[in-house]
Scaffold this motif. Structure first.
Motif, PDB file in Angstrom:
ATOM      1  N   GLN A   1       1.412  -1.022  -0.408  1.00 58.71           N
ATOM      2  CA  GLN A   1       0.240  -0.268   0.388  1.00 58.71           C
ATOM      3  C   GLN A   1       0.747   1.088  -0.264  1.00 58.71           C
ATOM      4  O   GLN A   1       0.779   2.343  -0.324  1.00 58.71           O
ATOM      5  CB  GLN A   1      -1.247  -0.071   1.418  1.00 58.71           C
TER       6      GLN A   1
ATOM      7  N   ALA B   1       0.873   3.422  -3.057  1.00 61.69           N
ATOM      8  CA  ALA B   1       0.341   4.975  -2.980  1.00 61.69           C
ATOM      9  C   ALA B   1       1.410   6.150  -3.469  1.00 61.69           C
ATOM     10  O   ALA B   1       0.931   7.846  -2.992  1.00 61.69           O
ATOM     11  CB  ALA B   1      -0.641   4.920  -1.262  1.00 61.69           C
TER      12      ALA B   1
ATOM     13  N   ASP C   1      -5.486   8.443  -0.518  1.00 64.23           N
ATOM     14  CA  ASP C   1      -6.147   8.005   0.590  1.00 64.23           C
ATOM     15  C   ASP C   1      -7.209   6.182   0.183  1.00 64.23           C
ATOM     16  O   ASP C   1      -7.416   5.783   0.886  1.00 64.23           O
ATOM     17  CB  ASP C   1      -7.475   9.220   0.753  1.00 64.23           C
ATOM     18  N   ALA C   2      -7.036   6.427  -1.168  1.00 56.60           N
ATOM     19  CA  ALA C   2      -8.300   5.470  -1.164  1.00 56.60           C
ATOM     20  C   ALA C   2      -7.519   4.083  -1.154  1.00 56.60           C
ATOM     21  O   ALA C   2      -7.910   2.798  -0.917  1.00 56.60           O
ATOM     22  CB  ALA C   2      -8.556   5.052  -3.149  1.00 56.60           C
ATOM     23  N   TYR C   3      -5.964   4.124  -1.392  1.00 61.91           N
ATOM     24  CA  TYR C   3      -5.526   3.295  -1.044  1.00 61.91           C
ATOM     25  C   TYR C   3      -5.007   2.819  -0.041  1.00 61.91           C
ATOM     26  O   TYR C   3      -4.868   1.310   0.904  1.00 61.91           O
ATOM     27  CB  TYR C   3      -4.174   3.051  -1.471  1.00 61.91           C
ATOM     28  N   VAL C   4      -5.705   3.612   1.150  1.00 65.31           N
ATOM     29  CA  VAL C   4      -5.112   3.543   2.773  1.00 65.31           C
ATOM     30  C   VAL C   4      -6.487   2.766   2.902  1.00 65.31           C
ATOM     31  O   VAL C   4      -6.439   2.208   3.742  1.00 65.31           O
ATOM     32  CB  VAL C   4      -4.522   5.054   3.108  1.00 65.31           C
ATOM     33  N   ASN C   5      -7.586   3.239   2.066  1.00 66.40           N
ATOM     34  CA  ASN C   5      -9.009   3.023   2.527  1.00 66.40           C
ATOM     35  C   ASN C   5      -9.274   1.481   2.461  1.00 66.40           C
ATOM     36  O   ASN C   5      -9.747   0.270   3.904  1.00 66.40           O
ATOM     37  CB  ASN C   5     -10.225   3.394   2.140  1.00 66.40           C
TER      38      ASN C   5
ATOM     39  N   ASP D   1      -4.523   9.801  -5.282  1.00 69.65           N
ATOM     40  CA  ASP D   1      -5.754   9.122  -5.065  1.00 69.65           C
ATOM     41  C   ASP D   1      -5.371   7.940  -3.296  1.00 69.65           C
ATOM     42  O   ASP D   1      -5.695   7.234  -3.421  1.00 69.65           O
ATOM     43  CB  ASP D   1      -6.477   8.717  -5.372  1.00 69.65           C
TER      44      ASP D   1
ATOM     45  N   SER E   1      -7.017  -0.808   4.997  1.00 70.26           N
ATOM     46  CA  SER E   1      -7.522  -0.748   6.197  1.00 70.26           C
ATOM     47  C   SER E   1      -8.525  -2.201   5.766  1.00 70.26           C
ATOM     48  O   SER E   1      -8.230  -2.586   7.558  1.00 70.26           O
ATOM     49  CB  SER E   1      -8.092   0.612   7.073  1.00 70.26           C
TER      50      SER E   1
END
Length: 542
Positions: free
Chosen positions: A449, A453, A460-464, A458, A467
């Motif tokens: 991730q 990322a 944040d999309a990878y983090v979400n 984007d 998670s």
């Protein structure tokens, strides 16, 4: 055209044998049904398959032995390695010596060297037939692993003994020292060739796949060629091609633990090998039955060699040989199990007679015996006919059929209610592996991730997404780490979820097929979707 028709007929007989074996009201092993169908083909049709032993060995034995060596669990085989070696080597020599003198005593007209040759070909056992019987009579895993390990090795030792016996019959002399050295070269050379060739091929595959990518079809074809290559190279060096094929399979199992192959390659390869195993096993026994009419046609001449005129004497000899084989195996297995496999402590229980009897009934003869007896030469060095060849073939055929019948009747009786010594549970080992795998997945998701990322808008999309995935794995770890009392509820919930997901997958597949029938979905797209659903169902069903 006739050859093609014959091949297609044999394949149809293999398919039909599976249907008949399931339709019969009483339990009949599939090999016996296949032998009967082969005999019917030999009686009704005007076909006669001339079995060249060299071609027979090359076509059927390398892939089957390779697959057995590949799939047998190495840890289980090594755990009972002493017992397997005692059965595969010691029992073979014990059987050859005992049966050789017994056959010569019963049939004085058969020279002692030929009697030893016949004893050598009936000494190896056949796991194919035992596996077929085990489909209806469950055999404990540990016992099955011992039988499989024994059969993988005793083929080579039995055929080496056959080679020495034939040489003694042709030359009239025998050297124990030369035979021992020859045996070491044949055995060690075969193992080195098989394992070495497979290791080299495995390394080459990894290098090519790392540079050019992996092509599933090529990988599957390479796995099919390995046993034949190992067998041919070993035979060219005058080593054991059979042991080379077995060693190649065992080495293939170790190579597969590296996990380099793609998942789709493993799935497709398993399907291909299952088909080859089913087809080759079936054709072997159908061909065995197809030889019966020809062999029985010469029974009258074979009986005269024994000094009798009634054909029923052949049945007497066949029964006597089978009883003697079972008795020798019973004695050897009894001492072997008492000394090694089941002795864990001074107060550990000794194997009872039913366990020894089950191991004895499981000593079924099959393809190796048939192929081995057909390798007996047609003539002596001076051009005269090889003494007792037709009689030896007929007796070997009778031993195969009678041992199958005896195992199909006796093995279920012996196994009924039989309790094997307790095996240590591997549940804790499996749970620990699952937990470690989940932790490795979490670490890899986090690393990937960050890598993907980095520098992206984007991110944040990878983090979400990462998670959510890591939470799933953490939940799996937490569930696996629950108290033992909670595990029963977890397994119950898993069964419920599995049943619901299988029903959902069936409904998805039904909807896809409905759309294809109504021309709402193309067939190519449908095949892709169905393939995905099939893989999910296979994972759940497994």
């Amino acid at each position: 055209m006739e050859t093609i028709t014959l091949v297609l007929t044999l394949l149809f007989a293999v398919v039909l044998s599976g249907i008949l074996a399931r339709l019969l009201p009483f339990s009949v092993p599939r090999p016996l049904v296949q032998i009967a169908l082969g005999a019917a083909i030999g009686l009704v049709a005007d076909w006669r398959v001339t079995l060249d032993p060299d071609i027979f060995f090359l076509l059927f034995l390398p892939p089957l032995l390779f697959l057995d060596g590949w799939r047998i669990p190495p840890d289980d085989m090594f755990k009972d390695g002493v017992t397997i070696l005692e059965l595969a080597l010691g029992l073979v020599v014990f059987t050859v010596v005992g049966m050789g003198f017994l056959i010569h005593w019963m049939i004085p007209a058969m020279p002692l060297a030929v009697a030893f040759a016949l004893a050598a070909v009936v000494s190896p056992t056949d796991p194919i037939a035992v596996s077929a019987i085990a489909q209806r009579t469950p055999i404990p895993k540990r016992m099955m692993h011992i039988l499989e390990g024994e059969s993988l090795l005793n083929d080579a030792s039995g055929l080496v003994c056959l080679r020495f016996a034939v040489a003694a019959a042709l030359t009239g002399s025998f050297s124990l020292g030369a035979a021992a050295l020859n045996f070491l070269w044949v055995a060690i050379g075969g193992i080195v060739v098989g394992a070495g060739l497979t290791w080299l091929v495995g390394r080459a595959k990894e290098l090519v796949a790392r540079r050019l990518g992996e092509e599933s079809s090529s990988q599957i074809l390479i796995s099919l060629l390995i046993p034949f290559g190992a067998y041919l190279v070993a035979e060219h060096l005058h080593c054991s091609g059979i042991l080379a094929a077995v060693a190649a399979g065992v080495m293939m199992g170790f190579i597969e633990t590296r996990g380099k192959a793609l998942a789709v390659t493993r799935i497709r390869r398993t399907t291909v090998w299952d088909l080859i195993q089913f087809t080759a096993n079936g054709i072997i026994f159908v061909l065995l039955g197809e030889q019966l009419p020809t062999i029985l046609a010469g029974a009258a001449d074979s009986v005269r060699l024994t000094g009798h005129h009634g054909a029923w004497w052949l049945a007497v000899y066949i029964v006597a040989i089978n009883v003697a084989l079972a008795a020798l195996r019973f004695v050897w297995v009894w001492f072997s199990l008492r000394l090694t496999s089941f002795r864990r402590a001074e107060d550990s229980p000794r194997p009872n007679w039913r366990l020894v009897g089950a191991m004895s009934f499981a000593g079924v003869r099959g393809a190796i015996t048939l192929a081995g007896v057909l390798t007996l030469p047609l003539a002596m060095a001076d051009g005269t006919a090889f003494p007792g060849r037709d009689l030896a073939i007929l007796l070997a055929m009778g031993v195969i059929i009678l041992s199958l019948i005896a195992a199909s009747i006796g093995l279920p009786l012996m196994m009924r209610g039989l309790e094997m010594p307790a095996e240590p549970s591997r549940d804790a080992e499996i749970e620990e592996a699952r937990r470690a795998a989940a932790e490795a997945a979490i670490a890899e998701i986090e690393r990937t991730q960050h890598q993907l990322a980095e520098g992206r808008k984007d991110a944040d999309a990878y983090v979400n997404v990462a998670s959510r995935l890591m939470d799933l794995y953490r939940e799996r770890i937490d569930n696996r780490s629950s108290l033992p009392e909670a595990m029963a509820f977890l397994r119950r919930d898993e069964r419920i979820e599995r049943d619901l997901r299988l029903a959902a997958l069936k409904a998805e597949r039904g909807e896809i097929f409905r759309r294809v029938r109504q021309s709402e979905l193309g067939s190519e797209a449908a095949r892709k979707l169905v393939r995905e659903l099939d893989l999910q169902e296979a994972r759940l069903a497994g």
